[in-house]
Design an enzyme around this catalytic site. Structure first.
Site, PDB file in Angstrom:
ATOM      1  N   LYS A   1       0.812  -1.226   0.000  1.00  0.00           N
ATOM      2  CA  LYS A   1       0.000   0.000   0.000  1.00  0.00           C
ATOM      3  C   LYS A   1       0.846   1.277   0.000  1.00  0.00           C
ATOM      4  CE  LYS A   1      -4.150  -2.051   1.920  1.00  0.00           C
ATOM      5  NZ  LYS A   1      -5.164  -2.101   2.956  1.00  0.00           N
TER       6      LYS A   1
ATOM      7  N   ASN B   1      -4.887   1.969  -1.578  1.00  0.00           N
ATOM      8  CA  ASN B   1      -5.362   0.592  -1.796  1.00  0.00           C
ATOM      9  C   ASN B   1      -6.057   0.416  -3.143  1.00  0.00           C
ATOM     10  OD1 ASN B   1      -7.877   1.806  -1.373  1.00  0.00           O
ATOM     11  ND2 ASN B   1      -8.704  -0.030  -0.421  1.00  0.00           N
TER      12      ASN B   1
ATOM     13  N   GLY C   1      -3.509  -1.616  16.978  1.00  0.00           N
ATOM     14  CA  GLY C   1      -2.675  -1.794  15.790  1.00  0.00           C
ATOM     15  C   GLY C   1      -2.179  -0.460  15.272  1.00  0.00           C
ATOM     16  N   ALA C   2      -1.047  -0.525  14.550  1.00  0.00           N
ATOM     17  CA  ALA C   2      -0.477   0.713  14.001  1.00  0.00           C
ATOM     18  C   ALA C   2       0.145   0.437  12.629  1.00  0.00           C
ATOM     19  CB  ALA C   2       0.568   1.260  14.966  1.00  0.00           C
ATOM     20  N   GLY C   3      -0.440  -0.524  11.901  1.00  0.00           N
ATOM     21  CA  GLY C   3       0.067  -0.860  10.565  1.00  0.00           C
ATOM     22  C   GLY C   3      -0.602  -0.008   9.497  1.00  0.00           C
ATOM     23  N   GLY C   4      -0.574  -0.498   8.254  1.00  0.00           N
ATOM     24  CA  GLY C   4      -1.122   0.247   7.114  1.00  0.00           C
ATOM     25  C   GLY C   4      -2.603   0.552   7.283  1.00  0.00           C
ATOM     26  N   ALA C   5      -3.387  -0.454   7.691  1.00  0.00           N
ATOM     27  CA  ALA C   5      -4.836  -0.240   7.827  1.00  0.00           C
ATOM     28  C   ALA C   5      -5.118   0.763   8.939  1.00  0.00           C
ATOM     29  CB  ALA C   5      -5.529  -1.567   8.114  1.00  0.00           C
TER      30      ALA C   5
ATOM     31  N   ARG D   1       1.254  -3.730  19.500  1.00  0.00           N
ATOM     32  CA  ARG D   1       2.247  -4.656  20.045  1.00  0.00           C
ATOM     33  C   ARG D   1       3.626  -3.984  20.079  1.00  0.00           C
ATOM     34  NH1 ARG D   1       3.054 -10.015  16.535  1.00  0.00           N
ATOM     35  NH2 ARG D   1       3.752  -8.426  15.072  1.00  0.00           N
TER      36      ARG D   1
ATOM     37  N   TYR E   1     -11.780 -10.158   8.395  1.00  0.00           N
ATOM     38  CA  TYR E   1     -13.045 -10.653   7.819  1.00  0.00           C
ATOM     39  C   TYR E   1     -13.062 -12.169   7.653  1.00  0.00           C
ATOM     40  CZ  TYR E   1     -10.141 -10.040   3.668  1.00  0.00           C
ATOM     41  OH  TYR E   1      -9.104 -10.065   2.779  1.00  0.00           O
TER      42      TYR E   1
HETATM   43  P1  NAP Z   1       0.202  -4.422   8.456  1.00  0.00           P
HETATM   44  O1  NAP Z   1       0.521  -3.093   7.890  1.00  0.00           O
HETATM   45  O2  NAP Z   1       1.114  -5.564   8.190  1.00  0.00           O
HETATM   46  O3  NAP Z   1       0.067  -4.222  10.059  1.00  0.00           O
HETATM   47  C1  NAP Z   1      -0.177  -5.311  10.869  1.00  0.00           C
HETATM   48  C2  NAP Z   1      -0.540  -4.825  12.274  1.00  0.00           C
HETATM   49  O4  NAP Z   1      -0.958  -5.959  13.032  1.00  0.00           O
HETATM   50  C3  NAP Z   1       0.630  -4.212  13.044  1.00  0.00           C
HETATM   51  O5  NAP Z   1       0.134  -3.230  13.902  1.00  0.00           O
HETATM   52  C4  NAP Z   1       1.161  -5.419  13.833  1.00  0.00           C
HETATM   53  O6  NAP Z   1       1.832  -5.074  15.003  1.00  0.00           O
HETATM   54  C5  NAP Z   1      -0.125  -6.081  14.203  1.00  0.00           C
HETATM   55  N1  NAP Z   1      -0.011  -7.507  14.487  1.00  0.00           N
HETATM   56  C6  NAP Z   1       0.319  -8.494  13.626  1.00  0.00           C
HETATM   57  N2  NAP Z   1       0.274  -9.688  14.240  1.00  0.00           N
HETATM   58  C7  NAP Z   1      -0.101  -9.442  15.526  1.00  0.00           C
HETATM   59  C8  NAP Z   1      -0.308 -10.258  16.671  1.00  0.00           C
HETATM   60  N3  NAP Z   1      -0.117 -11.575  16.602  1.00  0.00           N
HETATM   61  N4  NAP Z   1      -0.676  -9.683  17.820  1.00  0.00           N
HETATM   62  C9  NAP Z   1      -0.869  -8.353  17.901  1.00  0.00           C
HETATM   63  N5  NAP Z   1      -0.656  -7.515  16.860  1.00  0.00           N
HETATM   64  C10 NAP Z   1      -0.283  -8.056  15.687  1.00  0.00           C
HETATM   65  O7  NAP Z   1      -1.238  -4.924   7.984  1.00  0.00           O
HETATM   66  P2  NAP Z   1      -2.522  -4.004   7.662  1.00  0.00           P
HETATM   67  O8  NAP Z   1      -2.547  -3.610   6.235  1.00  0.00           O
HETATM   68  O9  NAP Z   1      -2.574  -2.930   8.693  1.00  0.00           O
HETATM   69  O10 NAP Z   1      -3.712  -5.062   7.856  1.00  0.00           O
HETATM   70  C11 NAP Z   1      -4.062  -5.498   9.140  1.00  0.00           C
HETATM   71  C12 NAP Z   1      -5.334  -6.324   9.111  1.00  0.00           C
HETATM   72  O11 NAP Z   1      -6.420  -5.545   8.621  1.00  0.00           O
HETATM   73  C13 NAP Z   1      -5.252  -7.543   8.197  1.00  0.00           C
HETATM   74  O12 NAP Z   1      -5.875  -8.618   8.859  1.00  0.00           O
HETATM   75  C14 NAP Z   1      -6.064  -7.134   6.975  1.00  0.00           C
HETATM   76  O13 NAP Z   1      -6.643  -8.252   6.319  1.00  0.00           O
HETATM   77  C15 NAP Z   1      -7.123  -6.279   7.620  1.00  0.00           C
HETATM   78  N6  NAP Z   1      -7.727  -5.340   6.673  1.00  0.00           N
HETATM   79  C16 NAP Z   1      -9.060  -5.457   6.447  1.00  0.00           C
HETATM   80  C17 NAP Z   1      -9.691  -4.588   5.579  1.00  0.00           C
HETATM   81  C18 NAP Z   1     -11.158  -4.741   5.325  1.00  0.00           C
HETATM   82  O14 NAP Z   1     -11.657  -4.188   4.355  1.00  0.00           O
HETATM   83  N7  NAP Z   1     -11.868  -5.420   6.195  1.00  0.00           N
HETATM   84  C19 NAP Z   1      -8.957  -3.587   4.922  1.00  0.00           C
HETATM   85  C20 NAP Z   1      -7.595  -3.472   5.207  1.00  0.00           C
HETATM   86  C21 NAP Z   1      -6.986  -4.350   6.082  1.00  0.00           C
HETATM   87  P3  NAP Z   1       3.426  -4.782  15.005  1.00  0.00           P
HETATM   88  O15 NAP Z   1       3.571  -3.355  14.585  1.00  0.00           O
HETATM   89  O16 NAP Z   1       3.820  -5.020  16.419  1.00  0.00           O
HETATM   90  O17 NAP Z   1       4.045  -5.743  14.049  1.00  0.00           O
END
Ligand code: NAP
Length: 480
Positions: A285, A306, A345-349, A369, A433
């Site tokens: 992203k 996205n 959380g603090a990732g891309g989403a 985390r 989801y």
């Molecule tokens: P990302 O950028 O890789 O970020 C992942 C996040 O999850 C980080 O904050 C990470 O923490 C944390 N994390 C990963 N494993 C963990 C665990 N076991 N325990 C606690 N925290 C954990 O991913 P993203 O793009 O933000 O996506 C995150 C989730 O959102 C995914 O499941 C994705 O499918 C979902 N999503 C859904 C939609 C939708 O339309 N429903 C849209 C976008 C994303 P650290 O910083 O400590 O690594």
């Protein structure tokens, strides 16, 4: 033609596989190497029960099959099969047996000259196909792409050899899946599929997925290609959002998953296939940003994109996660019933979610985390942050948004909200989801909270993507 590989251990099972899928296929391949024992009479009866053309294939282990016995015996079986009513016989390129070829030609059984490389895409792919083609038969090449560059080579060669109608060029494995779905776009005669759970070759999809979801047999030269890039990507539900809508509106378009290892290579592939637009998922992203000619206001704000599509001949990036997230809670935001939020959380989403909430003047506290990332995101967005250990001391929250991958398959056991005490008054919103009932949502439900599953957001952001891609409103579901 969509070709089903019959992988039964006997003719009865193979027949039931054919019966189950016959409405959506046009060709059948009997994989003789899957049969426990070979009985010519039974195979003859099987052929009589199949009303489609059938390929006789007796595949060696080194070519991805199950046969490990002596070569002489294998070729004798193949020769015996030529007494039966097969339409095609698959003879590997290295087999120099004129008697086999003469017998096939004498019985008007078409020869498929096949070549397999289970390890790689050979550099001289073009020459190899030309060599196979010169023999006057159907040339079939199945190779193993290890990168998107390899996939590009397969599409390029396919395109260069567009004028040769009697050929099949397939990329195996996950990288190769677009070559299977788009086989008609680049002029392959057929593509293979397998019954569910019985993958005859790596990357085979089921006939229903090929036919009902991708409409692979309707794809033609003019089909507009859309897709999703990610790594991993095959778990995505997005093709189920876009393909049925294309179909319902009668648009000659297809939406395909692309496993990507290099964003730059994908933009080259997008040029080659004239891709019109694509969704972007983890981990690309942010990586797509340098390749975009235009970005929307929210992409600029969030720094993550996205959705990418062609707009006046440049790639434009928008972020439908931002608006898709808001959709299920729009009323509560407009009426200011949501004023405080806890974002896990603090990732891309999370970046999109925090900005979307801040846009509505919500007070946001971020817990992640890795505390450092929470601190950075909080700094960027004018929010606050707390370490995970302090979850129990966070109170007066109107909405808890779970944005981490915790809870998503294969991390179903993880609940990143553990420590936080639900009061029952908060909305619990999980971005995950798959599965629908995560531990986070189950715990919130027990406390009496309203729950929102990630599927609602996925659909909302997908609908907006569809509208950016096509310029059409997403179609309403037909009444049954
Ligand atoms: P990302 O950028 O890789 O970020 C992942 C996040 O999850 C980080 O904050 C990470 O923490 C944390 N994390 C990963 N494993 C963990 C665990 N076991 N325990 C606690 N925290 C954990 O991913 P993203 O793009 O933000 O996506 C995150 C989730 O959102 C995914 O499941 C994705 O499918 C979902 N999503 C859904 C939609 C939708 O339309 N429903 C849209 C976008 C994303 P650290 O910083 O400590 O690594």
């Amino acid at each position: 033609m969509l070709c089903l590989s019959l992988t039964g251990s006997n003719c009865e099972i193979s027949l039931s596989q054919y019966e189950k899928h016959k409405e959506v296929i046009q060709l059948v391949e009997l994989r003789i190497d899957y049969l426990d024992s070979i009985h010519v009479d039974e195979i003859n009866n099987l052929l009589k029960s199949i009303s489609l053309p059938v390929i006789a294939t007796y595949r060696r282990k080194r070519d991805g099959g199950l046969y490990e016995g002596p070569e002489k015996a294998r070729l004798q079986v193949l020769k015996d099969m030529l007494d039966l009513d097969f339409t095609y016989v698959d003879i590997e390129d290295d087999i120099k047996r004129l008697d086999l070829e003469d017998k096939a030609r004498g019985r008007s059984i078409k020869i498929i000259r096949s070549l397999h490389d289970m390890e790689k895409v050979p550099k001289d792919l073009f020459l190899r196909i030309m060599k196979l083609h010169k023999k006057g038969d159907i040339a079939k090449i199945a190779v193993m792409p290890r990168s998107l560059e390899d996939v590009m080579m397969i599409f390029k060669v396919n395109k260069e050899l567009k004028d040769i109608p009697d050929k099949v060029i397939i990329g195996m494995g996950e990288f190769g899946i677009p070559t299977r779905i788009l086989y008609k776009k680049t002029g392959s005669l057929f593509t293979f599929c397998s019954p569910e759970g019985e993958e005859a070759a790596s990357g085979h999809l089921t006939p229903e997925i090929m036919h009902d979801l991708y409409h692979a047999d309707r794809v033609n030269e003019n089909t507009k290609v859309f897709g999703i890039i990610g790594n991993p990507v095959m778990h995505t539900s997005s093709p189920k959002i876009h393909n049925p809508a294309f179909y319902q509106l009668g648009l000659n378009s297809v939406y395909v998953p692309f496993l990507v290892d290099d964003v730059r290579a994908f933009f080259q592939l997008a040029d080659l296939l004239s891709i019109q637009g694509f969704s972007v998922t983890v981990p690309f992203k942010q990586q797509v940003l340098p390749y975009l000619g235009k970005i929307s206001r929210e992409v600029k704000l969030i720094g993550s994109c996205n959705t990418v599509f062609q707009s006046n001949r440049v790639w434009k990036g928008v972020n439908t996660d931002f608006y898709g997230f808001l959709k299920p809670i729009q009323e509560e935001l407009d009426s200011q019933r949501i004023r405080t939020a806890l974002v896990l959380g603090a990732g891309g989403a999370a970046r999109s979610i925090v900005w979307a909430l801040r846009n509505y003047y919500c007070r946001v506290v971020i817990v992640n985390r890795t505390a450092e990332k929470a601190k950075n995101l909080a700094g960027m967005t004018g929010s606050s942050w707390r370490p995970v250990e302090e979850l129990g001391s966070i109170h007066d929250i109107d909405i808890v948004v779970q944005t981490t991958s915790g809870g998503m398959s294969p991390y179903e056991d993880v609940d990143p909200s553990l420590g936080y005490e639900f009061t029952g008054k908060e909305i619990a919103y999980d971005l995950v989801y798959k599965p629908k009932n995560t531990r986070f949502l189950t715990r919130a439900e027990k406390a009496g909270c309203r729950q929102i599953c990630g599927m609602d957001m996925l659909i909302a952001q997908g609908v907006l993507q569809f509208e950016s891609f096509t310029g059409f409103l997403y179609p309403q579901k037909k009444e049954s």
